[in-house]
Motif scaffolding. Structure first.
Motif, PDB file in Angstrom:
ATOM      1  N   ILE A   9      40.797   8.279  29.256  1.00 26.20           N
ATOM      2  CA  ILE A   9      40.552   7.070  28.462  1.00 26.20           C
ATOM      3  C   ILE A   9      41.367   5.914  29.030  1.00 26.20           C
ATOM      4  O   ILE A   9      42.368   6.121  29.721  1.00 26.20           O
ATOM      5  CB  ILE A   9      40.907   7.280  26.964  1.00 26.20           C
ATOM      6  N   ARG A  10      40.921   4.697  28.727  1.00 27.00           N
ATOM      7  CA  ARG A  10      41.589   3.491  29.211  1.00 27.00           C
ATOM      8  C   ARG A  10      41.817   2.519  28.060  1.00 27.00           C
ATOM      9  O   ARG A  10      41.133   2.561  27.044  1.00 27.00           O
ATOM     10  CB  ARG A  10      40.731   2.786  30.267  1.00 27.00           C
ATOM     11  N   ALA A  11      42.768   1.610  28.276  1.00 22.86           N
ATOM     12  CA  ALA A  11      42.943   0.453  27.404  1.00 22.86           C
ATOM     13  C   ALA A  11      42.695  -0.758  28.293  1.00 22.86           C
ATOM     14  O   ALA A  11      43.574  -1.172  29.054  1.00 22.86           O
ATOM     15  CB  ALA A  11      44.354   0.415  26.817  1.00 22.86           C
ATOM     16  N   GLY A  12      41.465  -1.288  28.244  1.00 25.10           N
ATOM     17  CA  GLY A  12      41.093  -2.334  29.200  1.00 25.10           C
ATOM     18  C   GLY A  12      41.027  -1.732  30.596  1.00 25.10           C
ATOM     19  O   GLY A  12      40.294  -0.771  30.836  1.00 25.10           O
ATOM     20  N   VAL A  13      41.820  -2.282  31.517  1.00 31.03           N
ATOM     21  CA  VAL A  13      41.838  -1.744  32.890  1.00 31.03           C
ATOM     22  C   VAL A  13      42.971  -0.725  33.069  1.00 31.03           C
ATOM     23  O   VAL A  13      43.055  -0.064  34.098  1.00 31.03           O
ATOM     24  CB  VAL A  13      42.004  -2.876  33.931  1.00 31.03           C
ATOM     25  N   LYS A  14      43.828  -0.583  32.052  1.00 31.43           N
ATOM     26  CA  LYS A  14      44.977   0.313  32.173  1.00 31.43           C
ATOM     27  C   LYS A  14      44.580   1.752  31.842  1.00 31.43           C
ATOM     28  O   LYS A  14      44.149   2.036  30.724  1.00 31.43           O
ATOM     29  CB  LYS A  14      46.093  -0.137  31.231  1.00 31.43           C
ATOM     30  N   PRO A  15      44.717   2.682  32.810  1.00 28.46           N
ATOM     31  CA  PRO A  15      44.430   4.088  32.491  1.00 28.46           C
ATOM     32  C   PRO A  15      45.529   4.670  31.602  1.00 28.46           C
ATOM     33  O   PRO A  15      46.710   4.487  31.870  1.00 28.46           O
ATOM     34  CB  PRO A  15      44.404   4.766  33.870  1.00 28.46           C
ATOM     35  N   LEU A  16      45.112   5.363  30.541  1.00 27.97           N
ATOM     36  CA  LEU A  16      46.076   5.976  29.620  1.00 27.97           C
ATOM     37  C   LEU A  16      46.138   7.486  29.803  1.00 27.97           C
ATOM     38  O   LEU A  16      47.221   8.057  29.913  1.00 27.97           O
ATOM     39  CB  LEU A  16      45.711   5.639  28.175  1.00 27.97           C
ATOM     40  N   LEU A  17      44.977   8.139  29.818  1.00 30.45           N
ATOM     41  CA  LEU A  17      44.906   9.586  30.032  1.00 30.45           C
ATOM     42  C   LEU A  17      43.956   9.873  31.187  1.00 30.45           C
ATOM     43  O   LEU A  17      42.919   9.217  31.334  1.00 30.45           O
ATOM     44  CB  LEU A  17      44.413  10.301  28.768  1.00 30.45           C
ATOM     45  N   ASP A  18      44.327  10.841  32.002  1.00 30.64           N
ATOM     46  CA  ASP A  18      43.504  11.231  33.150  1.00 30.64           C
ATOM     47  C   ASP A  18      43.357  12.752  33.151  1.00 30.64           C
ATOM     48  O   ASP A  18      44.327  13.474  33.396  1.00 30.64           O
ATOM     49  CB  ASP A  18      44.162  10.745  34.447  1.00 30.64           C
ATOM     50  N   SER A  19      42.153  13.214  32.825  1.00 30.66           N
ATOM     51  CA  SER A  19      41.846  14.656  32.788  1.00 30.66           C
ATOM     52  C   SER A  19      42.839  15.421  31.909  1.00 30.66           C
ATOM     53  O   SER A  19      43.349  16.478  32.294  1.00 30.66           O
ATOM     54  CB  SER A  19      41.834  15.234  34.212  1.00 30.66           C
ATOM     55  N   ALA A  20      43.112  14.876  30.741  1.00 33.58           N
ATOM     56  CA  ALA A  20      44.078  15.495  29.813  1.00 33.58           C
ATOM     57  C   ALA A  20      43.395  16.559  28.959  1.00 33.58           C
ATOM     58  O   ALA A  20      42.214  16.451  28.626  1.00 33.58           O
ATOM     59  CB  ALA A  20      44.710  14.430  28.916  1.00 33.58           C
ATOM     60  N   THR A  42      45.743   5.208  20.775  1.00 37.30           N
ATOM     61  CA  THR A  42      44.394   5.144  21.362  1.00 37.30           C
ATOM     62  C   THR A  42      43.737   6.516  21.352  1.00 37.30           C
ATOM     63  O   THR A  42      42.529   6.647  21.145  1.00 37.30           O
ATOM     64  CB  THR A  42      44.459   4.594  22.797  1.00 37.30           C
ATOM     65  N   LEU A  43      44.530   7.572  21.563  1.00 33.30           N
ATOM     66  CA  LEU A  43      43.992   8.928  21.506  1.00 33.30           C
ATOM     67  C   LEU A  43      43.468   9.230  20.101  1.00 33.30           C
ATOM     68  O   LEU A  43      42.392   9.829  19.948  1.00 33.30           O
ATOM     69  CB  LEU A  43      45.072   9.940  21.896  1.00 33.30           C
ATOM     70  N   PHE A  44      44.199   8.820  19.075  1.00 29.46           N
ATOM     71  CA  PHE A  44      43.718   9.003  17.694  1.00 29.46           C
ATOM     72  C   PHE A  44      42.376   8.295  17.506  1.00 29.46           C
ATOM     73  O   PHE A  44      41.439   8.844  16.916  1.00 29.46           O
ATOM     74  CB  PHE A  44      44.738   8.444  16.700  1.00 29.46           C
ATOM     75  N   LYS A  45      42.282   7.062  18.005  1.00 24.79           N
ATOM     76  CA  LYS A  45      41.036   6.300  17.868  1.00 24.79           C
ATOM     77  C   LYS A  45      39.898   6.979  18.617  1.00 24.79           C
ATOM     78  O   LYS A  45      38.740   6.923  18.186  1.00 24.79           O
ATOM     79  CB  LYS A  45      41.239   4.870  18.371  1.00 24.79           C
ATOM     80  N   THR A  46      40.233   7.630  19.730  1.00 22.01           N
ATOM     81  CA  THR A  46      39.215   8.358  20.490  1.00 22.01           C
ATOM     82  C   THR A  46      38.697   9.546  19.679  1.00 22.01           C
ATOM     83  O   THR A  46      37.495   9.801  19.622  1.00 22.01           O
ATOM     84  CB  THR A  46      39.804   8.855  21.833  1.00 22.01           C
ATOM     85  N   ILE A  47      39.616  10.289  19.045  1.00 23.83           N
ATOM     86  CA  ILE A  47      39.220  11.439  18.216  1.00 23.83           C
ATOM     87  C   ILE A  47      38.334  10.977  17.057  1.00 23.83           C
ATOM     88  O   ILE A  47      37.394  11.669  16.674  1.00 23.83           O
ATOM     89  CB  ILE A  47      40.477  12.177  17.697  1.00 23.83           C
TER      90      ILE A  47
END
Length: 636
Positions: A9-20, A42-47
């Motif tokens: 997942i990303r926040a704009g152009v900033k990568p937050l998680l990569d293959s987590a 952001t992970l909570f919002k993804t869930i």
């Protein structure tokens, strides 16, 4: 169960998680930790399907209900009790059907609606909501108040209570202890321990995590690493990993240096060209193990005071009221040099009002606050952060101080608080709450106070900054008055407690654990006094219901007691095995060269035995805690 599979997942152009990757099992309680900005919220919002996934997947069972704290209060034209009860969506739907049937004067629909309410034990929901509200510090008088009558901090509590009412299979809690006092935090710990669903908690409060979770999910370098056990177990495991990583890094540096030396020496010689080339490729292939960075980037200290008057402050017959509401009555206190005061009391009892009297922001209506000559106060509170000039940079804030240091000295000083050279020059309006709080702390440190007064300093601070603050206060030679819901910080700093209660401020005779147990007992008594029964329920039916509940709880204990017996036997065996290994290792011949293999085997067995014993003991303690919680419920 919830499964995050190769999630990016990303926040704009900033990568937050990569293959987590992460798995949350039914009933499991996990703390989600990591520095500010790594993507926890952001992970909570993804869930919750509020943020798009770049790649990977979030697997949620179709029948699972995910509960969370809503960002905005959905409706402010209802009273607090109704708002909280409607957190139970089944109850809300059934209640609305009852209201609609009554409005339509439809008796058949009304009977059906009440039948639906009965099936979900709806008559118990308002009582459950009241118990939650009592635990979070509300009183009977608050139940009928409109939501708009509550301040922002109390509305946060109402949103938390509404979330806890949800019949959720997985509950997502983002910093649930913010805006709670330490008494409400202690109550929330007990409530979450008995919660049967799964919980994923973002928190920087180590003591809260220690009490509640059985696993830690650590976000670092865009990955999620899961550690079993509470936060203390995580710290132990993480430190061992870092030590191994550092050793591997040091070893690799030697290997790389050796390869580089060979390449430099022989790359020009034709006879050695092939070997040199192979080493170049080996160097390229070698996966570099990152050097272990200091776990905490923030290391600062409060400067030693030039002098410390004693006593520092005398408060005599102080009283204060807001309108007709009396807050403080006839308060008499003395603050001595070097005192470490923990200020405790439920929210609304007058802690912040007292602090404002001490620093001169409010004037006593009667009585006096006499501050000794030479006392210099460093005061931290939320409004201090809000009063920063958001259009100015951190550097401008420091240069604006009396006897300001040079430009470079100011930058070096700010560097201790985690501000890079670039950040030193940026307007702080774009800074996070934690960064602004760090700047406010930096300004206090620079002012060189001999009395530090801190009102909830940790609300926006991540764990690393909290630890740095803890160490800085412990090393500070002056006096401290601290208000915080962070039990770890309060217990490590305070050597005495001032209890603000019913308008009085008294020295509490006991430690923090004793104080919190006293508060939990008071909450429990209030809850018991206000238990309700089903409408029309007879005393006989109530006794039968209580007996049935008691049997359910007793049946719940039995498997735990059975497992404890098995663990007791296993611990005895492991302790005996460990004693044997210790005896073997006392044999001097074991260290002869001929017994090298035997020694290695003995060390391996000893290490394995010690680790298993620790795991068995942790499980034994966990089960004992569960049994104690059930017994306490039986007594109530």
């Amino acid at each position: 169960m919830l499964t995050l599979q190769n999630l990016s997942i990303r926040a704009g152009v900033k990568p937050l998680l990569d293959s987590a990757t992460l798995t949350v099992h039914p009933g499991q309680k996990i703390g989600l930790i990591g520095q500010n900005g790594v993507g926890k919220t952001t992970l909570f919002k993804t869930i919750l399907n509020e943020v798009p996934i770049e790649s990977g997947s979030v697997g949620i069972p179709q029948n699972w209900l995910i509960g969370s704290v809503e960002q905005e209060v959905s409706a402010k034209d209802i009273n607090s009790l109704e708002y909280v009860t409607y957190g139970d969506s089944l109850y809300a739907e059934s209640t609305e059907r009852v209201k609609q049937a009554e409005l339509a004067n439809d008796n058949e629909a009304l009977v059906s609606a009440y039948d639906g309410l009965d099936k979900i034990s709806g008559y118990l929901v308002p009582n459950k909501a009241k118990q939650l509200l009592y635990g979070l510090g509300f009183s009977d008088a608050d139940f009928e108040k409109n939501l708009s009558a509550f301040s922002g901090g109390w509305q946060v509590r109402l949103k938390l209570a509404r979330a806890l009412m949800q019949r959720a299979d997985l509950l997502l809690l983002d910093e649930p202890t913010n805006h709670l006092d330490i008494e409400a935090v202690a109550w929330l710990e007990q409530w979450l321990k008995s919660y049967e669903g799964a919980v994923l908690i973002i928190s920087h409060d180590r003591d809260f995590l220690d009490q509640v979770v059985q696993g830690i999910a650590h976000i670092h370098d865009q990955k999620i690493t899961y550690y079993s056990g509470n936060f203390a177990a995580f710290e132990r495991q993480r430190n061992e990993q870092l030590m191994q990583q550092q050793a591997l890094h040091d070893k690799q540096k030697q290997q790389m240096q050796h390869l580089k030396s060979f390449i430099e020496r022989f790359k020009a010689k034709a006879s050695k060209a092939k070997q040199a080339q192979s080493r170049v490729k080996a160097l390229e292939r070698m996966e570099q193990v990152a050097a272990v960075q200091a776990m905490n980037p923030f290391i600062f200290k409060f400067l030693s005071p030039d002098h410390q008057p004693d006593p520092m402050m005398n408060i005599t017959d102080l009283s204060f009221a807001y309108g007709d509401k009396s807050i403080l009555k006839s308060v008499d206190l003395v603050l001595r040099a070097g005192d470490r005061i923990g200020l405790v009391g439920v929210n609304g009892s007058g802690k912040t009002t007292l602090l404002k009297q001490l620093v001169g922001e409010l004037k006593p209506q009667t009585g006096k606050v006499i501050i000794s000559k030479g006392v210099k106060i460093g005061y931290f509170a939320q409004h201090q952060i809000d009063s920063l000039n958001f259009d100015q940079s951190p550097l401008q804030h420091i240069l604006a101080q009396e006897n300001a240091p040079s430009d470079q000295e100011s930058r070096d000083f700010l560097g201790q608080f985690g501000f890079s050279n670039t950040q030193c020059l940026e307007p702080i309006k774009a800074f996070s709450g934690g960064e602004k709080a760090r700047l406010a702390l930096a300004i206090i440190v620079y002012q060189k106070p001999n009395l530090i007064i801190l009102d909830e300093p940790t609300n926006h601070l991540d764990m690393e900054t909290r630890d740095a603050l803890d160490m800085a206060i412990q090393e500070f030679a002056g006096a401290v008055i601290l208000v915080t819901h962070d039990k770890h910080l309060l217990a490590s700093i305070s050597d005495q407690y001032w209890w603000v209660h019913q308008g009085k401020v008294t020295l509490y005779q006991g430690d923090l654990d004793g104080y919190l147990q006293q508060q939990l007992k008071a909450i429990k008594e209030t809850q018991l006094e206000n238990k309700v029964t089903r409408p029309g329920q007879s005393k006989k039916e109530l006794r039968q219901q209580n007996a049935q509940q008691r049997r359910v709880l007793e049946d719940k204990i039995k498997p735990y007691q059975k497992e404890i017996k098995v663990l007791d036997k296993r611990m005895e065996q492991l302790q005996a095995d460990l004693a044997n290994y210790h005896a073997m290792m006392e044999d001097e011949t074991l260290y002869d060269a001929a017994n090298k293999q035997k020694l290695a085997e003995c060390l391996k067995l000893q290490a394995g035995c010690s680790q298993e014993l620790e795991e068995v003991e942790m499980r034994w303690l966990e089960l004992e805690g569960l049994i104690e919680d059930i017994k306490a419920e039986l007594e109530s």
